[in-house]
Scaffold this motif. Structure first.
Motif, short mmCIF file in Angstrom:
data_model
loop_
_atom_site.label_atom_id
_atom_site.label_comp_id
_atom_site.label_asym_id
_atom_site.label_seq_id
_atom_site.Cartn_x
_atom_site.Cartn_y
_atom_site.Cartn_z
N THR A 52 3.62 4.98 2.03
CA THR A 52 4.01 4.28 3.14
C THR A 52 3.05 2.99 3.08
N VAL A 53 1.98 2.98 2.79
CA VAL A 53 1.15 2.04 2.61
C VAL A 53 1.46 1.03 1.72
N GLU A 54 1.94 1.61 0.46
CA GLU A 54 2.25 0.79 -0.53
C GLU A 54 3.50 0.20 -0.45
N TRP A 55 4.61 0.59 0.31
CA TRP A 55 5.67 0.06 0.58
C TRP A 55 5.40 -1.01 1.76
N PHE A 56 4.68 -0.79 2.62
CA PHE A 56 4.28 -1.79 3.61
C PHE A 56 3.63 -2.92 2.94
N GLY A 57 3.00 -3.00 1.96
CA GLY A 57 2.25 -4.20 1.54
C GLY A 57 2.83 -4.64 0.17
N ASN A 58 3.78 -4.03 -0.67
CA ASN A 58 4.44 -4.61 -1.67
C ASN A 58 5.16 -5.68 -1.49
N THR A 59 4.94 -6.88 -2.25
CA THR A 59 5.79 -7.87 -1.76
C THR A 59 7.05 -7.97 -2.71
N ASP A 60 7.18 -7.14 -3.86
CA ASP A 60 8.18 -7.30 -4.78
C ASP A 60 9.44 -6.33 -4.27
N TRP A 61 9.04 -5.04 -3.93
CA TRP A 61 10.03 -3.90 -3.71
C TRP A 61 9.70 -3.35 -2.07
N GLY A 62 8.64 -4.05 -1.57
CA GLY A 62 8.34 -3.43 -0.21
C GLY A 62 8.50 -4.38 0.96
N LEU A 63 7.66 -4.33 1.94
CA LEU A 63 8.01 -5.28 2.98
C LEU A 63 7.11 -6.47 2.80
N GLY A 64 5.85 -6.29 2.09
CA GLY A 64 5.22 -7.65 2.12
C GLY A 64 4.37 -7.86 3.34
N LEU A 65 3.93 -6.80 4.00
CA LEU A 65 3.10 -7.10 5.40
C LEU A 65 1.70 -7.16 5.04
N PRO A 66 1.06 -7.95 5.65
CA PRO A 66 -0.57 -8.02 5.69
C PRO A 66 -1.15 -6.66 6.26
#
Length: 210
Positions: A52-66
């Motif tokens: 979940t942390v990786e999905w929230f933060g990843n800019t390529d395949w995730g949400l790219g959230l700070p």
């Protein structure tokens, strides 16, 4: 004629008075509907927290959230705590606010690019280009499964569909939470109601003593 109108008005008033004691059913129904949704969402995030942390933060395949760790922790705890409190009808109005924020983040960061529909249906209103394109893909998928798979068995639990992941469900949950923020936990069927009743009784008792 005047007597008839008076009788109808009296009947309406009596009906409203009677239904007043059942007005907590609407809030209870909303709470019972939303509780398993947020419980499943929160516990799933908790069980796969690092993902979940990786999905929230990843800019390529995730949400790219700070601050993805903080955001994931807030989302997870909000959904789990929200599910428990909604089930009890405790702090319902207060808990609706962070859940509303969670839904708004989900709408604008996850679902909005996919349009309205959660399940792609080219014949439904608000079908965008992505949904319209799904028709050919779904037909091709059915053709492949019929030719090389046990199609009857594969579809025995439900029709074959394409998940569009639009805002439809998230907006529905958002509207339900807004309603709960106004309604509260509901008469008789929530902890909020009995706490409020106890506080009113105590306040009235103190006023009477004075």
């Amino acid at each position: 004629m005047k007597n008839i109108l008076h009788s109808l008005a009296q009947c309406y008033q009596n009906t409203c008075t009677l239904l007043k004691h059942a007005d907590g059913i609407a809030a209870l129904a909303l709470r019972c509907y939303l509780t398993p949704i947020f419980w499943m969402a929160g516990t799933n995030k908790l069980m796969h927290f690092q993902d979940t942390v990786e999905w929230f933060g990843n800019t390529d395949w995730g949400l790219g959230l700070p601050f993805p760790y903080v955001m994931a922790a807030l989302a997870t705890s909000t959904e789990i705590a929200g599910a428990v409190l909604l089930a009890l009808g405790l702090f319902t109005r207060f808990m609706s606010i962070p859940l509303i924020i969670t839904m708004l983040v989900a709408i604008f960061s996850v679902h909005l690019p996919n349009g309205w529909q959660a399940i792609a249906d080219p014949n439904a209103p608000f079908a965008n280009a992505q949904v319209l394109d799904s028709s050919e893909k779904l037909d091709k998928a059915r053709e492949i499964l019929m030719a090389y798979g046990n199609y009857d068995w594969l579809t025995s639990s439900g029709s074959l569909v394409i998940l569009n992941n639009g805002v439809e469900f998230a907006v529905t949950y958002l509207i339900m939470l807004i309603a709960l923020m106004v309604l509260g936990g509901g008469r008789y069927l929530s902890v909020d109601y009995w706490i409020q009743s106890k506080l009113k009784h105590s306040a009235l008792k103190e006023t009477t003593i004075k």
